[in-house]
Design an enzyme around this catalytic site. Structure first.
Site, PDB file in Angstrom:
ATOM      1  N   LYS A 152       0.868  -1.179   0.000  1.00 46.14           N
ATOM      2  CA  LYS A 152       0.000   0.000   0.000  1.00 46.14           C
ATOM      3  C   LYS A 152       0.894   1.214   0.000  1.00 46.14           C
ATOM      4  CE  LYS A 152      -3.810  -2.423   0.362  1.00 46.14           C
ATOM      5  NZ  LYS A 152      -4.979  -2.398  -0.496  1.00 46.14           N
ATOM      6  N   LYS A 178       1.703  -9.761  -3.242  1.00 45.15           N
ATOM      7  CA  LYS A 178       0.569  -9.712  -4.171  1.00 45.15           C
ATOM      8  C   LYS A 178       0.400  -8.304  -4.720  1.00 45.15           C
ATOM      9  CE  LYS A 178      -4.285  -9.489  -3.441  1.00 45.15           C
ATOM     10  NZ  LYS A 178      -4.325  -8.381  -4.340  1.00 45.15           N
ATOM     11  N   ASP A 180      -1.856  -5.204  -6.154  1.00 52.47           N
ATOM     12  CA  ASP A 180      -3.232  -4.793  -5.867  1.00 52.47           C
ATOM     13  C   ASP A 180      -4.069  -4.914  -7.135  1.00 52.47           C
ATOM     14  OD1 ASP A 180      -5.247  -4.001  -4.114  1.00 52.47           O
ATOM     15  OD2 ASP A 180      -3.813  -2.751  -3.034  1.00 52.47           O
ATOM     16  N   GLU A 181      -5.378  -4.906  -6.965  1.00 45.60           N
ATOM     17  CA  GLU A 181      -6.267  -5.217  -8.089  1.00 45.60           C
ATOM     18  C   GLU A 181      -6.173  -4.167  -9.197  1.00 45.60           C
ATOM     19  OE1 GLU A 181      -7.329  -4.641  -5.005  1.00 45.60           O
ATOM     20  OE2 GLU A 181      -8.364  -2.711  -5.123  1.00 45.60           O
ATOM     21  N   HIS A 270      -8.486 -12.522  -7.834  1.00 48.10           N
ATOM     22  CA  HIS A 270      -9.061 -11.394  -7.093  1.00 48.10           C
ATOM     23  C   HIS A 270     -10.474 -11.207  -7.629  1.00 48.10           C
ATOM     24  CE1 HIS A 270      -9.583  -7.424  -5.341  1.00 48.10           C
ATOM     25  NE2 HIS A 270      -8.488  -7.626  -4.643  1.00 48.10           N
ATOM     26  N   HIS A 303     -10.486 -14.968  -3.412  1.00 45.82           N
ATOM     27  CA  HIS A 303     -10.935 -14.214  -2.242  1.00 45.82           C
ATOM     28  C   HIS A 303     -12.397 -14.572  -1.934  1.00 45.82           C
ATOM     29  CE1 HIS A 303      -7.751 -10.876  -2.247  1.00 45.82           C
ATOM     30  NE2 HIS A 303      -7.383 -11.745  -3.180  1.00 45.82           N
ATOM     31  N   LYS A 311     -12.831  -5.031   6.974  1.00 47.95           N
ATOM     32  CA  LYS A 311     -13.449  -3.780   6.506  1.00 47.95           C
ATOM     33  C   LYS A 311     -14.578  -3.952   5.504  1.00 47.95           C
ATOM     34  CE  LYS A 311     -10.296  -2.899   2.602  1.00 47.95           C
ATOM     35  NZ  LYS A 311      -9.172  -2.168   2.054  1.00 47.95           N
ATOM     36  N   SER A 339      -9.180 -11.667   3.140  1.00 44.65           N
ATOM     37  CA  SER A 339      -8.505 -10.383   2.947  1.00 44.65           C
ATOM     38  C   SER A 339      -9.501  -9.244   3.140  1.00 44.65           C
ATOM     39  CB  SER A 339      -7.932 -10.338   1.526  1.00 44.65           C
ATOM     40  OG  SER A 339      -7.388  -9.067   1.235  1.00 44.65           O
ATOM     41  N   GLN A 361      -4.392 -12.684   3.599  1.00 46.24           N
ATOM     42  CA  GLN A 361      -3.834 -11.598   2.792  1.00 46.24           C
ATOM     43  C   GLN A 361      -4.027 -10.279   3.544  1.00 46.24           C
ATOM     44  OE1 GLN A 361      -2.376  -9.158   0.203  1.00 46.24           O
ATOM     45  NE2 GLN A 361      -4.533  -8.745   0.684  1.00 46.24           N
TER      46      GLN A 361
HETATM   47  C1  CAP Z   1      -6.913  -5.580   0.972  1.00 46.16           C
HETATM   48  C2  CAP Z   1      -7.127  -5.367  -0.485  1.00 46.16           C
HETATM   49  C3  CAP Z   1      -7.978  -6.416  -1.206  1.00 46.16           C
HETATM   50  C4  CAP Z   1      -9.368  -6.639  -0.649  1.00 46.16           C
HETATM   51  C5  CAP Z   1     -10.313  -7.267  -1.619  1.00 46.16           C
HETATM   52  C6  CAP Z   1      -7.738  -4.006  -0.771  1.00 46.16           C
HETATM   53  O1  CAP Z   1      -6.131  -4.580   1.547  1.00 46.16           O
HETATM   54  O2  CAP Z   1      -5.881  -5.351  -1.127  1.00 46.16           O
HETATM   55  O3  CAP Z   1      -8.114  -5.963  -2.518  1.00 46.16           O
HETATM   56  O4  CAP Z   1      -9.239  -7.483   0.444  1.00 46.16           O
HETATM   57  O5  CAP Z   1     -11.514  -7.613  -1.018  1.00 46.16           O
HETATM   58  O6  CAP Z   1      -7.318  -3.392  -1.733  1.00 46.16           O
HETATM   59  O7  CAP Z   1      -8.645  -3.637  -0.056  1.00 46.16           O
HETATM   60  P1  CAP Z   1      -6.157  -4.285   3.121  1.00 46.16           P
HETATM   61  P2  CAP Z   1     -12.012  -9.121  -0.919  1.00 46.16           P
HETATM   62  O8  CAP Z   1      -5.551  -5.491   3.809  1.00 46.16           O
HETATM   63  O9  CAP Z   1      -5.315  -3.059   3.307  1.00 46.16           O
HETATM   64  O10 CAP Z   1      -7.574  -4.086   3.545  1.00 46.16           O
HETATM   65  O11 CAP Z   1     -10.888  -9.931  -0.350  1.00 46.16           O
HETATM   66  O12 CAP Z   1     -13.187  -9.085   0.002  1.00 46.16           O
HETATM   67  O13 CAP Z   1     -12.360  -9.537  -2.284  1.00 46.16           O
HETATM   68 MG    MG Z   2      -6.652  -4.774  -3.070  1.00 47.82          MG
END
Ligand code: CAP
Ligand code: MG
Length: 413
Positions: A152, A178, A180-181, A270, A303, A311, A339, A361
């Protein structure tokens, strides 16, 4: 001439054939309709009917779906004959069972809740190559969840910064770096440079720690670009590719699965954008069904949420994970990834709810550690070890200062 009407699609005495695809929907009928009228229209519009009474000459193959159960709670079950589908073509299947019906005026709300996949249809897809065995076979992780971290801020780090974060995390005890998306191949952090730099850092981290490390690099893109990137991952000695399965689309995922197999690469899925389908629990397509589709198409990890910790809103994580582990006509299982807003203090509860056969994650809960990424990664690993050993994290933190600092920062809730 034969008239096909909506009534032809409702038969409460019908017993599904073993080859039928059976779908469960939640339906709220439109104001002027009861559940039987709306339910028959669901079967009709999703198979071979339409709004008008059709006059068909001669005999045609009977491809009609049948609504055979109407529940008091708005749940209906619909059986689809196998011949309706093109085997091995996920987009075609979804255009039937999650297509026009989602916008039909006959229903106020409609949600595809669950599917019972018949053997021939399920096995017309490849399923995963590795599934949960990645924990053992790639990482030799024993009875602990494998861990991943996503740098991040999500986007904006330069390639060098990104690589450094990866190195710090790996050497702190994390198994997987990993992407990020929404990080793919932008000007500030090019795919090629990130791939080469990260895998070089991975090699150093492996040497230093004596542990296996790997990288979930995001290959999400237009299909040909995605395949080119996948080839590059294989050429550089990666073990995985990561893909945003919903935004790339299931055709792209199917194509990626073929190429991944040529290279022996595992696929991390993802699910960005899933909530557009599954967040409103009376409408859309459930995460349970999206996870089923992902397994058929052949992802190894996906995921599935955090069982309400963290969150993000979650559908029934435990139930989805059980489906991913369970038998589906011999298809390989899938490793669920937890995650979203996790931090070390939540891990005992997470492992309690989901067990150890998962990937954990964490982004913010590693890089937001008061002493930085390396300490955050150590705290994550310590929390995992404490959870698996069944030791209270507060006690474990007595001689693990990184975990202590994480607990002081975020607590245990
Ligand atoms: C988590 C994360 C993941 C989410 C996706 C984000 O970061 O990288 O993309 O968990 O959601 O960008 O929010 P944090 P899910 O650990 O900083 O929250 O797993 O529910 O599909
Ligand atoms: Mg993410």
């Amino acid at each position: 001439m034969t008239g096909i009407t909506y009534e032809d699609f409702l038969d409460l005495s019908y017993e599904p054939d073993v080859e039928d695809l059976v779908c469960e929907f939640y339906v709220e009928p439109a104001a002027d309709m009861d559940l039987a009228a709306a339910g028959s229209r669901v079967a009709s519009e999703s198979s071979n009917g339409t709004w008008a009474e059709l006059q068909v000459e001669g005999s045609i193959t009977d491809l009609s779906a049948t609504t055979f159960e109407l529940g008091d709670d708005g749940r209906i079950r619909v059986a689809y004959p196998a011949e309706l589908f093109e085997f091995g073509n996920m987009p075609q299947i979804l255009s039937c069972i999650a297509g026009n019906i989602m916008g039909m005026k006959a229903v106020e709300r409609i949600r595809l809740l669950d599917c019972e996949w018949p053997e021939a249809l399920a096995t017309s897809f490849p399923g995963p190559q590795f599934g949960t065995s990645v924990r053992e076979e790639i990482f030799d992780a024993g009875d602990r969840p494998i861990t991943a971290t996503v740098p991040k801020p999500k986007v904006g780090l330069s390639t060098d910064q990104h690589v450094q974060v990866g190195y710090d995390a790996w050497t702190g005890g994390v198994d997987l770096l990993k992407d990020d998306e929404n990080l793919t191949d932008q000007s500030f952090n090019r795919f090629e440079d990130r791939l080469v730099g990260s895998l070089e850092a991975r090699d150093r981290a492996e040497e230093e720690t004596g542990e296996k490390k790997s990288y979930l690099i995001n290959v999400t893109a237009e299909t040909e670009d995605m395949l080119r990137r996948t080839d590059r991952v294989a050429e550089q000695g990666g073990e995985y590719v990561m893909v945003d399965v919903v935004t790339v689309g299931w055709a792209g995922v199917q194509t990626l699965r073929e190429r991944a197999e040529e290279h022996g690469l595992a696929i991390h899925a993802h699910r960005a954008m899933h909530a557009a389908f599954d967040r409103i629990d009376t409408h859309g397509v459930s995460m349970r069904v999206l996870a089923q589709i992902a397994r058929l198409c052949g992802v190894d990890q996906i995921h599935t949420g955090t069982a309400d910790l963290g969150k993000l809103e979650n559908e029934d994580t435990v139930g989805i994970n059980e489906w991913l582990y369970g038998d589906c006509h011999g298809l390989t299982d899938v490793l669920p990834t937890a995650s979203g807003g996790l931090h070390p203090g939540l891990l005992p509860e997470l492992v309690d709810r989901l067990g150890t056969n998962i990937c954990v994650q964490i982004g913010g809960g590693v890089h937001g550690h008061p002493d930085g990424t390396h300490a955050g990664a150590k705290a994550l690993r310590q929390a995992i070890d404490a959870a698996v050993e069944g030791v209270d994290p507060e006690t474990y933190a007595d001689d693990h200062p990184e975990l202590r600092a994480a607990l002081d920062q975020w607590g245990t809730e």
